[in-house]
Design a protein around this motif. Structure first.
Motif, PDB file in Angstrom:
ATOM      1  N   ALA A  39      13.484  -6.378  -3.768  1.00 45.70           N
ATOM      2  CA  ALA A  39      12.461  -6.580  -3.076  1.00 45.70           C
ATOM      3  C   ALA A  39      12.388  -7.892  -1.827  1.00 45.70           C
ATOM      4  CB  ALA A  39      11.428  -7.267  -3.470  1.00 45.70           C
ATOM      5  N   ARG A  54       4.014  -8.100   4.080  1.00 43.38           N
ATOM      6  CA  ARG A  54       3.728  -7.316   2.680  1.00 43.38           C
ATOM      7  C   ARG A  54       5.422  -6.862   2.217  1.00 43.38           C
ATOM      8  NH1 ARG A  54       4.305  -5.729   7.545  1.00 43.38           N
ATOM      9  NH2 ARG A  54       2.704  -4.734   7.772  1.00 43.38           N
ATOM     10  N   MET A  55       5.452  -6.737   1.274  1.00 42.21           N
ATOM     11  CA  MET A  55       6.486  -6.098   0.124  1.00 42.21           C
ATOM     12  C   MET A  55       7.198  -4.818   0.612  1.00 42.21           C
ATOM     13  SD  MET A  55       7.071  -9.871  -1.199  1.00 42.21           S
ATOM     14  CE  MET A  55       8.582  -8.844  -2.055  1.00 42.21           C
ATOM     15  N   VAL A  56       8.109  -4.803   0.763  1.00 44.18           N
ATOM     16  CA  VAL A  56       8.774  -3.568   0.301  1.00 44.18           C
ATOM     17  C   VAL A  56       9.713  -3.025  -0.306  1.00 44.18           C
ATOM     18  CG1 VAL A  56       7.513  -2.683   2.715  1.00 44.18           C
ATOM     19  CG2 VAL A  56      10.214  -3.194   2.706  1.00 44.18           C
ATOM     20  N   LEU A  57      10.181  -2.452  -0.147  1.00 44.64           N
ATOM     21  CA  LEU A  57      12.235  -2.295  -1.962  1.00 44.64           C
ATOM     22  C   LEU A  57      12.958  -1.994  -0.296  1.00 44.64           C
ATOM     23  CD1 LEU A  57      10.709  -0.350  -5.009  1.00 44.64           C
ATOM     24  CD2 LEU A  57      11.532  -3.247  -4.211  1.00 44.64           C
ATOM     25  N   PHE A  69      11.734   2.578   2.586  1.00 43.85           N
ATOM     26  CA  PHE A  69      10.849   3.900   2.853  1.00 43.85           C
ATOM     27  C   PHE A  69       9.191   3.133   3.098  1.00 43.85           C
ATOM     28  CE2 PHE A  69      14.383   4.818   1.615  1.00 43.85           C
ATOM     29  CZ  PHE A  69      15.773   6.385   2.492  1.00 43.85           C
ATOM     30  N   THR A  70       8.620   4.640   3.920  1.00 41.43           N
ATOM     31  CA  THR A  70       6.724   4.199   3.555  1.00 41.43           C
ATOM     32  C   THR A  70       6.158   5.699   4.663  1.00 41.43           C
ATOM     33  OG1 THR A  70       5.031   2.675   4.154  1.00 41.43           O
ATOM     34  CG2 THR A  70       7.026   3.464   5.681  1.00 41.43           C
ATOM     35  N   ASN A  71       4.784   5.531   4.142  1.00 41.87           N
ATOM     36  CA  ASN A  71       4.183   6.205   4.685  1.00 41.87           C
ATOM     37  C   ASN A  71       4.234   6.182   6.417  1.00 41.87           C
ATOM     38  OD1 ASN A  71       1.308   6.914   6.026  1.00 41.87           O
ATOM     39  ND2 ASN A  71       1.135   8.050   4.098  1.00 41.87           N
ATOM     40  N   SER A  74       1.011   4.331   7.651  1.00 39.62           N
ATOM     41  CA  SER A  74       0.032   3.398   7.611  1.00 39.62           C
ATOM     42  C   SER A  74       0.619   2.100   8.606  1.00 39.62           C
ATOM     43  CB  SER A  74       1.602   2.036   6.418  1.00 39.62           C
ATOM     44  OG  SER A  74       2.504   2.007   6.783  1.00 39.62           O
ATOM     45  N   ASP A  75       0.208   0.748   8.241  1.00 35.22           N
ATOM     46  CA  ASP A  75      -0.045  -0.097   8.962  1.00 35.22           C
ATOM     47  C   ASP A  75       1.304  -0.792   9.921  1.00 35.22           C
ATOM     48  OD1 ASP A  75      -2.994   0.008   8.722  1.00 35.22           O
ATOM     49  OD2 ASP A  75      -2.992  -1.686   8.031  1.00 35.22           O
ATOM     50  N   LYS A  76       1.563  -0.827   8.789  1.00 35.31           N
ATOM     51  CA  LYS A  76       3.020  -1.513   9.570  1.00 35.31           C
ATOM     52  C   LYS A  76       3.892  -0.424   9.980  1.00 35.31           C
ATOM     53  CE  LYS A  76       5.068  -1.040   4.842  1.00 35.31           C
ATOM     54  NZ  LYS A  76       3.458   0.462   4.367  1.00 35.31           N
ATOM     55  N   GLN A 133      -1.777   6.212   3.122  1.00 33.83           N
ATOM     56  CA  GLN A 133      -1.127   4.274   2.670  1.00 33.83           C
ATOM     57  C   GLN A 133      -2.138   3.475   4.087  1.00 33.83           C
ATOM     58  OE1 GLN A 133       2.464   2.670   3.138  1.00 33.83           O
ATOM     59  NE2 GLN A 133       2.157   2.045   1.068  1.00 33.83           N
ATOM     60  N   SER A 134      -2.849   2.827   3.580  1.00 39.09           N
ATOM     61  CA  SER A 134      -3.419   1.923   4.409  1.00 39.09           C
ATOM     62  C   SER A 134      -5.347   2.354   4.572  1.00 39.09           C
ATOM     63  CB  SER A 134      -2.663   1.548   5.489  1.00 39.09           C
ATOM     64  OG  SER A 134      -1.065   0.973   5.340  1.00 39.09           O
TER      65      SER A 134
HETATM   66  C1  LIG Z   1       7.067  -5.782  -5.087  1.00 35.01           C
HETATM   67  C2  LIG Z   1       6.408  -4.604  -4.259  1.00 35.01           C
HETATM   68  C3  LIG Z   1       7.503  -3.446  -3.182  1.00 35.01           C
HETATM   69  C4  LIG Z   1       7.246  -2.455  -2.686  1.00 35.01           C
HETATM   70  N1  LIG Z   1       8.209  -1.397  -1.692  1.00 35.01           N
HETATM   71  C5  LIG Z   1       7.016  -0.736  -1.185  1.00 35.01           C
HETATM   72  C6  LIG Z   1       7.780   0.053  -0.587  1.00 35.01           C
HETATM   73  O1  LIG Z   1       9.328   0.275  -0.700  1.00 35.01           O
HETATM   74  N2  LIG Z   1       7.602   0.778   0.904  1.00 35.01           N
HETATM   75  C7  LIG Z   1       6.093   0.900   1.019  1.00 35.01           C
HETATM   76  O2  LIG Z   1       5.323   1.407   1.587  1.00 35.01           O
HETATM   77  N3  LIG Z   1       4.916  -0.303  -0.084  1.00 35.01           N
HETATM   78  C8  LIG Z   1       5.202  -0.957  -0.994  1.00 35.01           C
HETATM   79  N4  LIG Z   1       5.484  -1.640  -1.572  1.00 35.01           N
HETATM   80  C9  LIG Z   1       3.423  -1.742  -1.170  1.00 35.01           C
HETATM   81  C10 LIG Z   1       3.545  -2.260   0.011  1.00 35.01           C
HETATM   82  O3  LIG Z   1       3.577  -4.216  -0.648  1.00 35.01           O
HETATM   83  C11 LIG Z   1       2.105  -2.495   1.031  1.00 35.01           C
HETATM   84  O4  LIG Z   1       0.951  -3.128  -0.063  1.00 35.01           O
HETATM   85  C12 LIG Z   1       1.614  -1.381   1.483  1.00 35.01           C
HETATM   86  O5  LIG Z   1       3.273  -0.671   1.830  1.00 35.01           O
HETATM   87  C13 LIG Z   1       0.613  -1.083   2.786  1.00 35.01           C
HETATM   88  O6  LIG Z   1       0.935  -1.948   3.817  1.00 35.01           O
HETATM   89  P1  LIG Z   1       0.668  -1.816   4.972  1.00 35.01           P
HETATM   90  O7  LIG Z   1      -1.075  -1.481   5.360  1.00 35.01           O
HETATM   91  O8  LIG Z   1       0.936  -3.294   5.635  1.00 35.01           O
HETATM   92  O9  LIG Z   1       1.276  -0.615   5.600  1.00 35.01           O
HETATM   93  C14 LIG Z   1       5.561  -2.774  -2.529  1.00 35.01           C
HETATM   94  C15 LIG Z   1       4.809  -3.785  -3.161  1.00 35.01           C
HETATM   95  C16 LIG Z   1       5.223  -4.324  -3.680  1.00 35.01           C
HETATM   96  C17 LIG Z   1       4.671  -5.771  -4.902  1.00 35.01           C
END
Ligand SMILES: Cc1cc2nc3c(=O)[nH]c(=O)nc-3n(C[C@H](O)[C@H](O)[C@H](O)COP(=O)(O)O)c2cc1C
Length: 205
Positions: A39, A54-57, A69-71, A74-76, A133-134
């Motif tokens: 994380a 925000r957290m990602v993996l 990886f993500t959407n 999404s905002d990020k 997402q977001s």
């Molecule tokens: C421990 C943890 C790991 C997460 N890993 C991911 C991830 O790998 N990818 C992702 O899109 N969101 C992940 N999330 C959710 C994000 O923190 C976040 O809520 C979401 O991506 C939306 O963020 P944004 O609106 O800034 O784009 C994780 C949250 C936590 C608490």
């Protein structure tokens, strides 16, 4: 308790391999049973110049790059596509260690995203389709309704990669390792890209 934990001495054998110690620390955190050892807090910059975290993996690490990886809507993702400057921070409390990475993010190849998508559990792949997402949700039930819709849509088939799901790679320009040491004599070493090579400096904690 705080004073007895020890992240160990930091020594960088080859600053030209700036992420080697990160790999070692993540592996040691995994071996020690740390919850979510991959994380990381990911900071981006929005269009007004404000930081957002925000957290990602962390799911990819090779050479001087890390990735997640993500959407892609999404905002990020929108923030990264507008301004690629990002910072990622990892903290393993039980290990008394922190890693800080700063660099530039860019979108991952579709083939790499596809490989990762195929490696995931079916429910995670369906969830990637189901979460807008977001975006604002009108009702709390919307997510489970969308999940059920995609579950039946892909019933009996492979769950394909959603066009709006992807990943980013971050080419790091600065990496900093922090280790908590006894008597508050914590150690910090910063590695910085300097043209084609890397320099290393020890910093006061
Ligand atoms: C421990 C943890 C790991 C997460 N890993 C991911 C991830 O790998 N990818 C992702 O899109 N969101 C992940 N999330 C959710 C994000 O923190 C976040 O809520 C979401 O991506 C939306 O963020 P944004 O609106 O800034 O784009 C994780 C949250 C936590 C608490």
């Amino acid at each position: 308790m705080g004073d007895y934990r020890d992240g160990g001495e930091i020594s960088i054998e080859d600053p030209g391999k700036p992420l080697s110690l990160l790999v070692k620390w993540i592996n040691e955190a995994k071996e020690s049973g740390v919850v979510e050892p991959n994380a990381m807090s990911l900071a981006t910059v929005d269009s007004s110049g404000a930081p957002r975290g925000r957290m990602v993996l962390l799911k990819f690490l090779e050479g001087e790059e890390i990735g997640f990886f993500t959407n892609l809507e999404s905002d990020k993702a929108v923030e990264i596509l507008d301004c690629g400057s990002v910072a990622a921070t990892m903290w393993w409390p039980q290990m008394e260690r922190q890693g800080r990475m700063e660099g530039t993010a860019y979108q991952m190849d579709r083939s790499q995203v596809q490989d990762y998508h195929l490696s995931r559990a079916r429910n995670s792949r369906i969830a990637a389709w189901a979460s807008d997402q977001s975006s604002q949700m009108e009702s709390k039930d919307d997510l489970s309704r969308r999940f059920a819709e995609f579950e039946s849509k892909f019933d009996g088939e492979e769950v394909p990669l959603p066009p709006y799901w992807g990943g980013f790679r971050i080419t790091v320009n600065r990496v900093e390792y922090w280790s908590g040491r006894p008597n508050r004599l914590h150690e910090r070493i910063a590695l910085e890209r300097d043209g084609d090579s890397w320099s290393q400096r020890r910093l006061y904690p």
